[in-house]
Scaffold this motif. Structure first.
Motif, PDB file in Angstrom:
ATOM      1  N   ARG A  18      37.621  39.273  40.235  1.00  0.00           N
ATOM      2  CA  ARG A  18      36.168  38.607  40.661  1.00  0.00           C
ATOM      3  C   ARG A  18      36.226  37.074  41.163  1.00  0.00           C
ATOM      4  O   ARG A  18      37.176  36.252  40.634  1.00  0.00           O
ATOM      5  CB  ARG A  18      35.299  38.809  39.326  1.00  0.00           C
ATOM      6  N   TYR A  19      35.389  36.752  41.877  1.00  0.00           N
ATOM      7  CA  TYR A  19      35.206  35.373  42.370  1.00  0.00           C
ATOM      8  C   TYR A  19      33.863  34.955  42.565  1.00  0.00           C
ATOM      9  O   TYR A  19      33.083  35.644  43.214  1.00  0.00           O
ATOM     10  CB  TYR A  19      35.958  35.377  43.832  1.00  0.00           C
ATOM     11  N   VAL A  30      31.739  38.260  43.687  1.00  0.00           N
ATOM     12  CA  VAL A  30      32.358  39.216  44.736  1.00  0.00           C
ATOM     13  C   VAL A  30      33.470  39.884  43.643  1.00  0.00           C
ATOM     14  O   VAL A  30      34.171  39.123  42.821  1.00  0.00           O
ATOM     15  CB  VAL A  30      33.310  38.614  45.787  1.00  0.00           C
ATOM     16  N   SER A  32      36.132  43.071  42.971  1.00  0.00           N
ATOM     17  CA  SER A  32      37.093  44.006  43.587  1.00  0.00           C
ATOM     18  C   SER A  32      37.209  45.292  42.931  1.00  0.00           C
ATOM     19  O   SER A  32      37.326  45.429  41.776  1.00  0.00           O
ATOM     20  CB  SER A  32      38.585  43.484  43.584  1.00  0.00           C
ATOM     21  N   ASN A  71      35.364  45.769  48.164  1.00  0.00           N
ATOM     22  CA  ASN A  71      34.903  44.875  47.256  1.00  0.00           C
ATOM     23  C   ASN A  71      33.378  45.247  47.302  1.00  0.00           C
ATOM     24  O   ASN A  71      32.649  45.907  48.053  1.00  0.00           O
ATOM     25  CB  ASN A  71      34.856  43.289  47.837  1.00  0.00           C
ATOM     26  N   PHE A 279      40.614  40.749  49.423  1.00  0.00           N
ATOM     27  CA  PHE A 279      39.670  39.963  48.252  1.00  0.00           C
ATOM     28  C   PHE A 279      40.123  38.672  48.141  1.00  0.00           C
ATOM     29  O   PHE A 279      41.494  38.539  48.157  1.00  0.00           O
ATOM     30  CB  PHE A 279      40.070  40.789  46.763  1.00  0.00           C
ATOM     31  N   PRO A 280      39.300  37.754  47.858  1.00  0.00           N
ATOM     32  CA  PRO A 280      37.778  37.894  47.558  1.00  0.00           C
ATOM     33  C   PRO A 280      37.020  37.851  49.033  1.00  0.00           C
ATOM     34  O   PRO A 280      35.860  37.972  48.944  1.00  0.00           O
ATOM     35  CB  PRO A 280      37.470  36.389  46.969  1.00  0.00           C
ATOM     36  N   TRP A 299      40.070  28.340  47.785  1.00  0.00           N
ATOM     37  CA  TRP A 299      39.629  28.604  46.232  1.00  0.00           C
ATOM     38  C   TRP A 299      39.205  27.571  45.663  1.00  0.00           C
ATOM     39  O   TRP A 299      39.875  26.480  45.752  1.00  0.00           O
ATOM     40  CB  TRP A 299      40.702  29.541  45.674  1.00  0.00           C
TER      41      TRP A 299
END
Length: 301
Positions: A18-19, A30, A32, A71, A279-280, A299
């Motif tokens: 997750r992001y 977001v 996965s 996603n 991903f992400p 990131w």
């Protein structure tokens, strides 16, 4: 501590799933759902074989079967918690590395009962199957609203696969899952024609192409923007937007939609997230001659 011990003791996932990003005052997560195996050629059915092979080789991807990311997105704004697409679900034993949306929602502290709206970009099984997993429907709130374009719901009453190029078992599975979803959720489905705003700053826009009612979700707040493109954009679609994906029900229209969307995103600079980008998947779009390139965001941690 070794990697094996970290996994065995359940201290954390070895690979993040997750992001979180912010779009002004809107919170975006977001998630996965996992990965799907897919025949590589399905990603570019009209491409020259040698050219597509070179594209795969340059990215160190196999030429036979590759892993396709999957996603979904959670949008939280005001009193609304909106799930955009629902992943594949757990009823497909041939795909054991996907169907993780519910578990990963819970790991992120999001209970299914907190979801106020579901927006579906389209009704392919890897976008709605998560809502058909045993026990999921019973955990959803009774006033949940499921938003899908009217053209999409109508299409799946009698789907036409004549312009697709999918592996043999897939069309029957798609037809079956979409019919089951429409039957089980009919009382909660809210259809729209061309666009709909389920919450301030959250706009669902029908694009067509990939399926007749395929839609994207556009977020805008505080001068920031992000588009969840669903299946309008795939990894090969940046530098080769004219390549057809085998799941596209109107390949030529899909090309038009893809190019128009990528041109717009390149001009505005807003972020892009898509279902099947690695991903992400959060990136910006830049122009590259007559094509485009994906520029992953750094990131933020």
């Amino acid at each position: 501590m070794t990697v094996d011990r970290i996994a065995a003791e359940g201290l954390d996932e070895l690979v993040p799933s997750r992001y979180a990003v912010r779009v002004g005052d809107i919170e975006v997560l977001v998630i996965s759902d996992g990965i799907l195996p897919i025949t590589a050629g399905t990603l570019a059915t009209n491409a020259d074989t040698a050219e597509f092979g070179h594209w795969l080789d340059e990215r160190f991807l196999p030429r036979d079967v590759l892993d396709w990311p999957l996603n979904v997105v959670v949008v939280r704004t005001g009193d609304r918690t909106i799930l955009v697409d629902a992943g594949l679900g757990l009823e497909f034993p041939d795909f054991p590395r996907s169907g993780q949306t519910v578990r990963r929602l819970e790991a992120a502290g999001i209970d299914l009962g907190a979801v106020t709206d579901v927006v579906l970009t389209h009704l392919h099984m890897d976008h709605v199957g998560g809502l058909l997993t045993e026990g999921v429907k019973e955990r959803l709130r009774p006033d949940l609203r499921v938003h899908v374009s009217a053209a999409e719901a109508e299409f799946w009453e009698a789907p036409d696969f004549s312009h697709t190029s999918m592996p043999a078992p897939v069309p029957d599975a798609l037809r079956s899952i979409a019919a089951r979803f429409l039957d089980e959720y009919r009382g909660r489905i809210r259809t729209f024609e061309s666009e709909y705003e389920p919450a301030p700053g959250v706009q669902v826009v029908r694009t067509g192409g990939h399926t007749p009612g395929h839609s994207i979700v556009r977020l805008a707040s505080g001068g920031d923007g992000l588009t969840f493109a669903g299946d309008a954009v795939f990894a090969p679609g940046f530098d080769n937007p004219q390549w057809h994906n085998g799941f596209e029900h109107d390949p030529e229209e899909s090309v038009r939609v893809r190019i128009q969307l990528l041109r717009e995103l390149a001009a505005t600079g807003e972020s892009l997230v898509a279902t099947h980008l690695p991903f992400p998947s959060v990136c910006h779009v830049a122009t590259a001659g007559d094509a485009f390139r994906s520029v992953p965001v750094d990131w933020d941690y």
